[in-house]
Design a protein around this motif. Structure first.
Motif, PDB file in Angstrom:
ATOM      1  N   ILE A  97       0.838  -1.206   0.000  1.00 36.23           N
ATOM      2  CA  ILE A  97       0.000   0.000   0.000  1.00 36.23           C
ATOM      3  C   ILE A  97       0.871   1.253   0.000  1.00 36.23           C
ATOM      4  N   GLU A  98       1.935   1.231   0.797  1.00 31.99           N
ATOM      5  CA  GLU A  98       2.837   2.384   0.867  1.00 31.99           C
ATOM      6  C   GLU A  98       3.516   2.644  -0.478  1.00 31.99           C
ATOM      7  N   SER A  99       3.908   1.554  -1.163  1.00 29.98           N
ATOM      8  CA  SER A  99       4.564   1.726  -2.471  1.00 29.98           C
ATOM      9  C   SER A  99       3.606   2.337  -3.493  1.00 29.98           C
ATOM     10  N   TYR A 100       2.331   1.912  -3.438  1.00 32.98           N
ATOM     11  CA  TYR A 100       1.351   2.488  -4.364  1.00 32.98           C
ATOM     12  C   TYR A 100       1.069   3.955  -4.020  1.00 32.98           C
ATOM     13  N   ASN A 101       1.044   4.284  -2.742  1.00 31.95           N
ATOM     14  CA  ASN A 101       0.859   5.680  -2.346  1.00 31.95           C
ATOM     15  C   ASN A 101       2.024   6.540  -2.832  1.00 31.95           C
ATOM     16  N   ASP A 102       3.241   6.008  -2.739  1.00 30.24           N
ATOM     17  CA  ASP A 102       4.417   6.738  -3.236  1.00 30.24           C
ATOM     18  C   ASP A 102       4.317   6.948  -4.745  1.00 30.24           C
TER      19      ASP A 102
ATOM     20  N   ILE B  86       1.549   7.139  -6.540  1.00 30.28           N
ATOM     21  CA  ILE B  86       0.537   8.166  -6.787  1.00 30.28           C
ATOM     22  C   ILE B  86       1.107   9.557  -6.543  1.00 30.28           C
ATOM     23  N   GLU B  87       1.892   9.675  -5.480  1.00 28.23           N
ATOM     24  CA  GLU B  87       2.504  10.972  -5.162  1.00 28.23           C
ATOM     25  C   GLU B  87       3.473  11.404  -6.253  1.00 28.23           C
TER      26      GLU B  87
END
Length: 238
Positions: A59-64, A66-67
């Motif tokens: 989830i954190e990698s996907y958030n990064d 998106i950012e």
């Protein structure tokens, strides 16, 4: 005897009898308890926490990602999108992959065949169980007899033959497995070598050879057509 007294005695006797019956049933059928020892429970809890941690990391990698899309210019977004597509193609099996891993070989047990035993097809159920354990213990990419496994792959019996991706596999099969790192490849080798899979295959007159971890194994891309029934094209973009 007064009717009221008889009625009261009957009611009290019924209640006492019901309570005794319930108590007896409770003694005879105790609530099922978890009989595993504390270490087995701790091991399962540890595995669940590991899965939870992996999901959080994903989830954190996907958030990064998106950012990055939001902060970059359009040209940079195009390059980033292209890199993302390449990564996804690799994950779903549309490109070849090279990395550390383990090679397994399945072949007829010659000593049993010479003793009069017949050659059996590789059991789809046993093969599925082996693949599931491989994925559970750090396996990322798997190839069976030249067939790359994807999220749509099926291992099943068709017309009496065991198939992978609807293609019949031979009685002598090479399985390739790629992991994240050489250390994980060694752990996978250790687990498979200590497991009961060799005995399970031997019961089907087959030998399972588990080779030591290697630093470079190449798995070919999937050559079939991936299902896209849940993908809808969005024509509302700019």
């Amino acid at each position: 005897m007064n009717k009221k007294i008889v009625t009261r005695i009957t009611i009290v006797s019924f209640i006492v009898g019901l309570m005794i019956a319930v108590q007896y049933n409770t003694v005879q059928n105790p609530t099922t308890r978890d009989t595993r020892d504390i270490w087995a429970i701790r091991q399962e809890l540890s595995e669940e926490k590991k899965r939870h941690s992996e999901l959080l990391s994903e989830i954190e990698s996907y958030n990064d990602l998106i950012e990055e899309y939001e902060n970059n210019e359009k040209e940079q977004q195009a390059d980033l999108l292209e890199n993302t597509v390449e990564d996804l193609n690799e994950q779903v099996g549309l490109t070849s992959v090279t990395g550390p891993g383990v090679i397994l070989n399945i072949s007829p047990a010659i000593e049993l065949i010479n003793s009069g035993y017949s050659i059996e097809n590789i059991s789809p159920d046993l093969l599925i169980r082996l693949v599931n354990e491989i994925y559970h213990y750090n396996g990322l990419y798997v190839e069976i007899d030249g067939q790359r496994l994807t999220h749509t792959s099926a291992i099943r019996e068709i017309n009496g033959e065991t198939t992978v991706n609807s293609v019949p596999i031979d009685t002598e099969v090479e399985m390739k497995v790629i992991t994240d790192s050489y250390e994980k490849a060694e752990k996978l080798y250790g687990y498979l070598f200590a497991s009961t899979f060799k005995d399970d295959f031997y019961l089907d007159n087959l030998n399972l050879t588990i080779n030591k971890a290697q630093s470079d194994i190449t798995i070919a891309p999937y050559d079939g057509k991936l299902s896209s029934q849940y993908i809808v094209e969005d024509n509302k973009g700019e």
